[in-house]
Design a protein around this motif. Structure first.
Motif, mmCIF file in Angstrom:
data_model
loop_
_atom_site.group_PDB
_atom_site.id
_atom_site.type_symbol
_atom_site.label_atom_id
_atom_site.label_comp_id
_atom_site.label_asym_id
_atom_site.label_seq_id
_atom_site.Cartn_x
_atom_site.Cartn_y
_atom_site.Cartn_z
ATOM 1 N N ARG A 123 21.861 23.278 -14.789
ATOM 2 C CA ARG A 123 23.474 22.887 -15.484
ATOM 3 C C ARG A 123 25.009 23.542 -14.546
ATOM 4 O O ARG A 123 25.981 22.833 -14.141
ATOM 5 C CB ARG A 123 24.082 22.896 -17.275
ATOM 6 C CG ARG A 123 23.083 21.741 -18.402
ATOM 7 C CD ARG A 123 23.931 21.685 -18.821
ATOM 8 N NE ARG A 123 23.830 23.022 -19.800
ATOM 9 C CZ ARG A 123 22.873 23.410 -20.174
ATOM 10 N NH1 ARG A 123 21.291 21.982 -21.001
ATOM 11 N NH2 ARG A 123 22.074 24.431 -20.976
ATOM 12 N N LEU B 294 24.378 19.749 -13.231
ATOM 13 C CA LEU B 294 23.532 17.981 -13.954
ATOM 14 C C LEU B 294 24.319 18.511 -15.570
ATOM 15 O O LEU B 294 24.187 19.428 -16.155
ATOM 16 C CB LEU B 294 22.463 18.178 -13.894
ATOM 17 C CG LEU B 294 21.447 17.997 -12.335
ATOM 18 C CD1 LEU B 294 20.489 17.942 -12.670
ATOM 19 C CD2 LEU B 294 22.286 16.405 -12.191
ATOM 20 N N SER B 295 23.821 17.119 -15.960
ATOM 21 C CA SER B 295 24.405 17.357 -17.657
ATOM 22 C C SER B 295 23.303 16.573 -18.460
ATOM 23 O O SER B 295 22.505 16.116 -17.682
ATOM 24 C CB SER B 295 25.689 16.825 -17.854
ATOM 25 O OG SER B 295 26.152 15.341 -16.694
ATOM 26 N N GLY B 296 23.742 16.236 -19.672
ATOM 27 C CA GLY B 296 22.606 16.198 -20.098
ATOM 28 C C GLY B 296 21.111 16.536 -19.663
ATOM 29 O O GLY B 296 20.406 15.931 -20.323
ATOM 30 N N ILE B 297 20.992 17.347 -19.382
ATOM 31 C CA ILE B 297 19.398 18.324 -19.705
ATOM 32 C C ILE B 297 19.055 18.825 -20.760
ATOM 33 O O ILE B 297 19.578 19.095 -22.040
ATOM 34 C CB ILE B 297 19.815 19.390 -19.076
ATOM 35 C CG1 ILE B 297 20.537 19.911 -17.077
ATOM 36 C CG2 ILE B 297 18.246 20.206 -19.154
ATOM 37 C CD1 ILE B 297 19.495 18.533 -16.412
ATOM 38 N N GLU B 298 17.853 17.838 -21.228
ATOM 39 C CA GLU B 298 17.257 18.370 -22.847
ATOM 40 C C GLU B 298 16.183 19.371 -22.190
ATOM 41 O O GLU B 298 15.937 19.594 -23.263
ATOM 42 C CB GLU B 298 16.207 17.009 -22.453
ATOM 43 C CG GLU B 298 17.257 15.518 -23.761
ATOM 44 C CD GLU B 298 16.464 14.530 -23.783
ATOM 45 O OE1 GLU B 298 15.274 14.354 -24.048
ATOM 46 O OE2 GLU B 298 16.794 13.829 -24.484
ATOM 47 N N LYS C 222 14.203 17.571 -17.511
ATOM 48 C CA LYS C 222 14.083 15.961 -18.422
ATOM 49 C C LYS C 222 15.894 15.884 -18.829
ATOM 50 O O LYS C 222 16.164 16.234 -19.159
ATOM 51 C CB LYS C 222 13.244 16.182 -19.878
ATOM 52 C CG LYS C 222 12.910 14.728 -20.023
ATOM 53 C CD LYS C 222 12.237 14.846 -21.637
ATOM 54 C CE LYS C 222 12.039 14.118 -21.874
ATOM 55 N NZ LYS C 222 11.137 13.804 -23.455
ATOM 56 N N ARG C 223 15.870 14.729 -18.841
ATOM 57 C CA ARG C 223 17.571 14.687 -18.906
ATOM 58 C C ARG C 223 17.535 13.253 -20.129
ATOM 59 O O ARG C 223 16.676 12.653 -20.512
ATOM 60 C CB ARG C 223 18.105 14.155 -17.681
ATOM 61 C CG ARG C 223 18.800 14.829 -16.442
ATOM 62 C CD ARG C 223 19.116 14.107 -15.857
ATOM 63 N NE ARG C 223 20.664 14.027 -15.448
ATOM 64 C CZ ARG C 223 21.817 13.917 -14.716
ATOM 65 N NH1 ARG C 223 20.899 13.578 -13.863
ATOM 66 N NH2 ARG C 223 22.856 14.019 -15.779
ATOM 67 N N SER D 38 12.984 11.637 -16.038
ATOM 68 C CA SER D 38 12.323 13.340 -15.387
ATOM 69 C C SER D 38 12.688 13.429 -14.151
ATOM 70 O O SER D 38 11.842 11.907 -13.394
ATOM 71 C CB SER D 38 10.949 13.389 -16.082
ATOM 72 O OG SER D 38 10.812 14.611 -15.938
#
Length: 137
Positions: A73, A78-82, A99-100, A105
């Motif tokens: 991040r 990047l945002s929304g990283i799972e 993986k977002r 992915s």
């Protein structure tokens, strides 16, 4: 024969011994090709960090996966990283599978701020990056 060399008996296979290197064309994947001077190629050595890459990646993946996601991040933006899974580590950084949210992915490169020259350098760089990432959240 060893299971890794069974193909040596294939009719369309031949082994050659190079006695002189005249030209090197490096093809590294998508738009990653270049000529390399033979002297430069011969002067190279394997990346020493690769000897303990798997251990570093395994430790980070088992115990500090959230830190890897925070680094992605912070440094990549990047945002929304799972999930962020380190696939390999070398002296210049890490290959990470991300993986977002929504199931997207992909793999990305997470470079170190400077090259690592030892196992301690790798640890220090990851700690430095983790702290910078936590401070930015």
């Amino acid at each position: 024969l060893d299971h890794r060399t069974y193909w040596i008996d294939f009719g369309d296979f031949a082994a050659f011994r190079m006695t002189e290197l005249r030209k090197v064309r490096f093809v590294g994947g998508f738009a990653g090709a270049a000529d390399v001077a033979p002297a430069d190629y011969l002067a190279t050595a394997p990346d020493a960090v690769l000897a303990y890459s798997a251990g570093v990646a395994s430790h980070m993946n088992d115990d500090h996966r959230d830190s890897t996601a925070a680094m992605v991040r912070h440094y990549v933006g990047l945002s929304g990283i799972e999930d962020a899974h380190i696939m390999s580590v070398d002296s210049l950084g890490m290959q990470v599978r991300v993986k977002r949210a929504g199931g997207e992915s992909f793999k990305l490169r997470l470079p170190f701020p400077r090259p690592a020259e030892s196992r301690k350098d790798v640890k220090d760089l990851i700690v430095e990056m983790t702290r910078a990432s936590a401070g930015a959240s």
